[in-house]
Design a protein around this motif. Structure first.
Motif, PDB file in Angstrom:
ATOM      1  N   ARG A 129       0.813  -1.219   0.000  1.00 58.05           N
ATOM      2  CA  ARG A 129       0.000   0.000   0.000  1.00 58.05           C
ATOM      3  C   ARG A 129       0.846   1.269   0.000  1.00 58.05           C
ATOM      4  N   TRP A 133      -0.801   7.085  -5.122  1.00 57.05           N
ATOM      5  CA  TRP A 133      -2.045   6.526  -5.629  1.00 57.05           C
ATOM      6  C   TRP A 133      -2.737   7.522  -6.558  1.00 57.05           C
ATOM      7  N   HIS A 142      -6.098   3.427  -7.419  1.00 60.01           N
ATOM      8  CA  HIS A 142      -5.099   2.373  -7.575  1.00 60.01           C
ATOM      9  C   HIS A 142      -3.709   2.985  -7.458  1.00 60.01           C
ATOM     10  N   ARG A 143      -2.790   2.167  -6.998  1.00 62.82           N
ATOM     11  CA  ARG A 143      -1.430   2.653  -6.780  1.00 62.82           C
ATOM     12  C   ARG A 143      -0.672   2.706  -8.109  1.00 62.82           C
TER      13      ARG A 143
END
Length: 251
Positions: A129, A133, A142-143
């Motif tokens: 995570r 992003w 979404h990253r």
């Protein structure tokens, strides 16, 4: 961990400006300038658009103004023991939660692309995570880039061309560059002026980051300085010399 130092290949003029006094920066390309304080306040007619409550997790860390005058606010969350969030605040004060993060993570810097895409940093001990992003208009987050473990991503800005994101790392004394299309983060600037001051009560170095007049401005919280990196100026200015226009505050 990425250790490539782009500043070794691409000379920068790095200026440090302190509100109280001139700061001599121990950097390869540095000069000092004294900030000027005016008799009149810079901002007048201030009103409260939205009130924040720390007890409910409202820990605002960054703000971006959209063309419709709404605000995108990063709620860090972690200091209050709550989940972080990315929140839109309308001029009326109405709130809309755009993104809710995981408890223990932090949502820090945010910025906006020309097409309305919102980019934001997530600081997390979870490597899957941690990083930068992207939230497209009407899409899902979404990253687009991972950031090194051990760092603390903070300020975030997009260049005027809308191609590259710049991330201030409060622990590593680094400004990372990330393509908006996604890809590896590279160390765009590594400099002692961005590092944490050892005796500082708050252990955060490079903090806020913005583009202004063609240069990248970065605050260093621990040193109380405002820094400007300007790749257009390639000559060296020594401490104690007369500051060049590139080392003085923009007017």
């Amino acid at each position: 961990m990425i250790t490539k130092d782009i500043s070794m290949k691409k000379p920068f003029k790095l200026a440090a400006i302190s509100a109280a006094t001139a700061v001599i920066v121990s950097a390869p390309y540095a000069s000092a300038a004294t900030g000027h304080t005016g008799a009149q306040p810079a901002v007048t007619h201030v009103k409260t658009v939205a009130a924040f409550d720390f007890a409910t997790g409202d820990v605002p860390g960054n703000i971006t103004v959209a063309p419709d005058n709404s605000l995108t606010v990063s709620m860090v969350g972690t200091p209050a023991g709550e989940r972080p969030a990315l929140v839109r605040i309308a001029p009326s004060g109405h709130r809309t939660v755009l993104v809710t993060g995981q408890k223990g993570d932090g949502i820090t810097g945010n910025t906006r692309g020309h097409d309305g895409t919102v980019y934001y940093n997530v600081w997390s001990s979870d490597a899957s995570r941690n990083g930068v992003w992207k939230l497209p208009p009407g899409g899902t987050p979404h990253r687009i880039a991972a950031l090194p473990a051990g760092g603390v991503s903070n300020g975030l800005a997009i260049d005027p061309a809308g191609r590259t994101l710049y991330v201030a790392d409060s622990q590593m004394g680094t400004v990372w560059a990330v393509p908006v299309s996604g890809g590896p983060a590279t160390a765009w600037l590594v400099d002692p002026a961005l590092a944490i001051k050892g005796s500082a009560p708050v252990p955060y170095g490079a903090n806020g980051l913005r583009f202004h007049n063609g240069a990248v401005w970065v605050s260093n919280l621990s040193k109380g300085t405002l820094l400007r990196a300007d790749p257009r100026h390639r000559h060296r200015s020594r401490a104690g010399s007369t500051p060049s226009p590139a080392a003085s505050p923009d007017r």
